[in-house]
Design an enzyme around this catalytic site. Structure first.
Site, mmCIF file in Angstrom:
data_model
loop_
_atom_site.group_PDB
_atom_site.id
_atom_site.type_symbol
_atom_site.label_atom_id
_atom_site.label_comp_id
_atom_site.label_asym_id
_atom_site.label_seq_id
_atom_site.Cartn_x
_atom_site.Cartn_y
_atom_site.Cartn_z
ATOM 1 N N LYS A 32 38.172 53.139 38.718
ATOM 2 C CA LYS A 32 38.476 51.757 39.088
ATOM 3 C C LYS A 32 37.939 51.492 40.491
ATOM 4 O O LYS A 32 38.223 52.244 41.426
ATOM 5 C CB LYS A 32 39.990 51.529 39.048
ATOM 6 C CG LYS A 32 40.418 50.087 39.268
ATOM 7 C CD LYS A 32 41.929 49.937 39.146
ATOM 8 C CE LYS A 32 42.349 48.498 39.362
ATOM 9 N NZ LYS A 32 43.822 48.325 39.317
ATOM 10 N N HIS B 38 38.325 48.549 42.339
ATOM 11 C CA HIS B 38 38.954 47.443 43.046
ATOM 12 C C HIS B 38 40.471 47.618 43.056
ATOM 13 O O HIS B 38 41.014 48.433 42.317
ATOM 14 C CB HIS B 38 38.606 46.110 42.373
ATOM 15 C CG HIS B 38 39.123 46.025 40.960
ATOM 16 N ND1 HIS B 38 38.468 46.620 39.909
ATOM 17 C CD2 HIS B 38 40.232 45.431 40.436
ATOM 18 C CE1 HIS B 38 39.137 46.388 38.788
ATOM 19 N NE2 HIS B 38 40.217 45.677 39.079
#
Length: 228
Positions: free
Chosen positions: A104, A106
């Site tokens: 991921k 963000h």
């Protein structure tokens, strides 16, 4: 056999997790039995599953650890329910962590891990459903060790799976759990073994789930694939 182990074997059958018949495994082997942890789907099933894992972990590894690591995807709910059960049964708070299949990029929780972020000083127990070849640990081990900032900063206390299939790993005469222990230097254990399963489901009189015919197929399978 400890009572919780016998209960767990019957629980796997009741939940349609452990089946007998003819199944083609990922390895290509034709097996007379199959275990699918994805069949645990209700709240009560998951609660009990976590308790069985917690009891087996306590029996095998004591209390000297901080984190349950469940490899994605099936290991994620296993780590979560086991952490809940461990807190209830033994009064110790254990964190859970998992890897992400895709990192991921963000948000506050960006990165390659889900849940607690493992760091130096942590002691980890890896939780999986089952291992036949020992291949999954080849992905899991480096992901855990990659979180270290100093060599040996993270200690893997051990690995626990539901079922020891007791069959030889590829390119070895030994069982996958034994291969893992020798290669990585930590104990790899199971809640129950197939020997336990046969003992519980074949030798209990009229209620036996493993029939004479199924027992013959299991014996034939282990003549070819049984670990030495």
């Amino acid at each position: 056999m400890e009572s919780y182990k016998e209960e767990f074997i019957k629980f796997m059958v009741e939940c349609n997790v452990l089946k007998f018949g003819s199944f083609t495994l990922k390895s290509g082997r034709q097996s007379p039995f199959f275990m699918n942890a994805g069949a645990y789907v209700t709240g009560s099933q998951l609660k009990r599953l976590g308790e069985y894992y917690a009891k087996a972990i306590h029996d095998n590894f004591g209390d000297d650890f901080d984190v349950f690591f469940g490899p994605a995807y099936k290991g994620i709910p296993l780590a979560v329910v086991t952490a809940v059960a461990y807190s209830e049964l033994y009064g110790k708070e254990i964190k859970y962590c998992s890897d992400r299949k895709e990192e991921k990029d963000h948000g506050a929780d960006k990165g390659s891990l889900l849940g607690y972020k493992i760091k130096d000083g942590d002691r980890v127990v890896i939780i999986e459903d089952v291992t036949t070849s020992g291949k999954s640990i080849e992905e899991t081990y480096p992901k855990i060790k990659a979180q270290e900032t100093i060599p040996g900063g993270i200690k893997i206390v051990g690995e626990i799976v539901s079922l020891n299939r007791m069959e030889k790993a590829p390119d070895s005469e030994k069982a996958a759990l034994d291969v893992i222990s020798e290669k990585y230097g930590f104990p790899a254990r199971a809640i129950v073994s197939m020997a336990d399963v046969v003992d519980a489901l074949y030798t209990n009189g009229d209620k036996k789930i493993i029939t004479d015919e199924i027992k013959k197929e299991i014996d034939k399978y282990y003549e070819i694939y049984g670990a030495k």
